[in-house]
Design a protein around this motif. Structure first.
Motif: not given
Length: 302
Positions: A2-7
């Motif tokens: 799963r591709k993690e995204v940081y906000t």
């Protein structure tokens, strides 16, 4: 996977709407790597610039040290010549060299032997420059002191020259061959040639043919000229506060010689004759030291 995204949320202080930014793990890593590379490049470039600047300054310092060493060698050479001239000068004048005072206070606590740091590490360039500057300064100070002493010695030489040129030292008669000059009557008590009585003779009599030139025996000024019953035509020359001379029985004075005339040793001041109380052609010659008549023979050196 799963591709993690940081906000990332940015909340303004004015209470406006919150702004958010999303970035993936891959992009975040790229951003951090870029920042690290930028910082590394900045440090490398800064270090390179600093290194080049320090190297240039070291080269300038090294050149300054070399130039200073060359000047120091030249200064020491010139100072050596000045020292020799100074020493020779004092010898000529008969002035003894000042010796170091062995009685001067000396001492200090016992100190442990220190390692030779010059073997362990060389002195920094700025210390070499300081040391070279100190050496040159010391040389210049010694040179200035010697020059000052030489000026004083020059004054002494001037005084000696004046003393020598104003001291009677030659025959008062110009006659050749000089070996034939003689004193017909010396200084001291003698029988008067006219009365036969013992009387003090205050000078010496030197005979020669009439018209023989009579010369000043030292530099000076004609103090007076005149005619006397006993001395006939005479001239007195004042050489200094110490010396004066008198020449009597002249046939005539030299042209343009009068009171106040400056004369030098050997200048003709008159011509031999037999004026006054005289038995023949000769010059009566006197030397006076502080006004006291002394034996002129002691002042005829040639």
């Amino acid at each position: 996977m799963r591709k993690e995204v940081y906000t990332v949320a940015v909340m303004p202080s004015s209470g406006r709407r919150i702004k958010t930014f999303s970035v993936s793990t891959r992009n975040l890593i790229l951003m951090l790597a870029s920042v690290a590379v930028a910082i590394t490049l900045f440090l490398v470039i800064g270090s390179l610039v600093t290194w080049r600047y320090c190297r240039k300054q070291q080269q300038l310092a090294s050149k300054a040290i070399q130039d200073s060493n060359v000047l120091q060698v030249e200064f020491e050479k010139q100072l050596g010549e000045i020292r020799k001239s100074y020493s020779d000068f004092r010898i000529i004048l008969g002035i003894e060299e000042e010796e170091a005072d062995d009685e001067a206070g000396k001492g200090g606590p016992d100190m442990p032997d220190l390692p030779d740091v010059s073997v362990i590490q060389s002195s920094p360039p700025h210390e070499n420059v300081y040391n070279a500057t100190t050496e040159v300064s010391s040389i210049l100070k010694e040179a200035a002191a010697l020059i000052s002493d030489l000026d004083s010695l020059t004054g002494i030489v001037g005084d000696r020259i004046t003393e020598l040129t104003t001291t009677p030292s030659i025959w008062p008669v110009r006659f050749e061959p000089r070996e034939q000059l003689w004193i017909s009557s010396g200084f001291g008590r003698r029988k008067d040639p006219f009365t036969g009585r013992w009387k003090m003779h205050a000078g010496v009599d030197i005979p020669a043919p009439r018209g023989t030139p009579i010369v000043s025996t030292a530099n000076g000024v004609v103090a007076q000229t005149g005619k006397d019953r006993y001395l006939g035509n005479y001239i007195e020359v004042r050489h200094s506060d110490r010396f004066s001379t008198l020449y009597g029985h002249m046939d005539r004075f030299a042209k343009n010689v009068k009171k106040g005339t400056k004369v030098e040793r050997g200048d003709v001041i008159g011509y031999m004759g037999r004026t006054g109380r005289s038995t023949g052609n000769h010059v009566h010659y006197e030397v006076r030291v502080y006004g006291k008549r002394v034996n002129p023979r002691n002042y005829i050196l040639n």
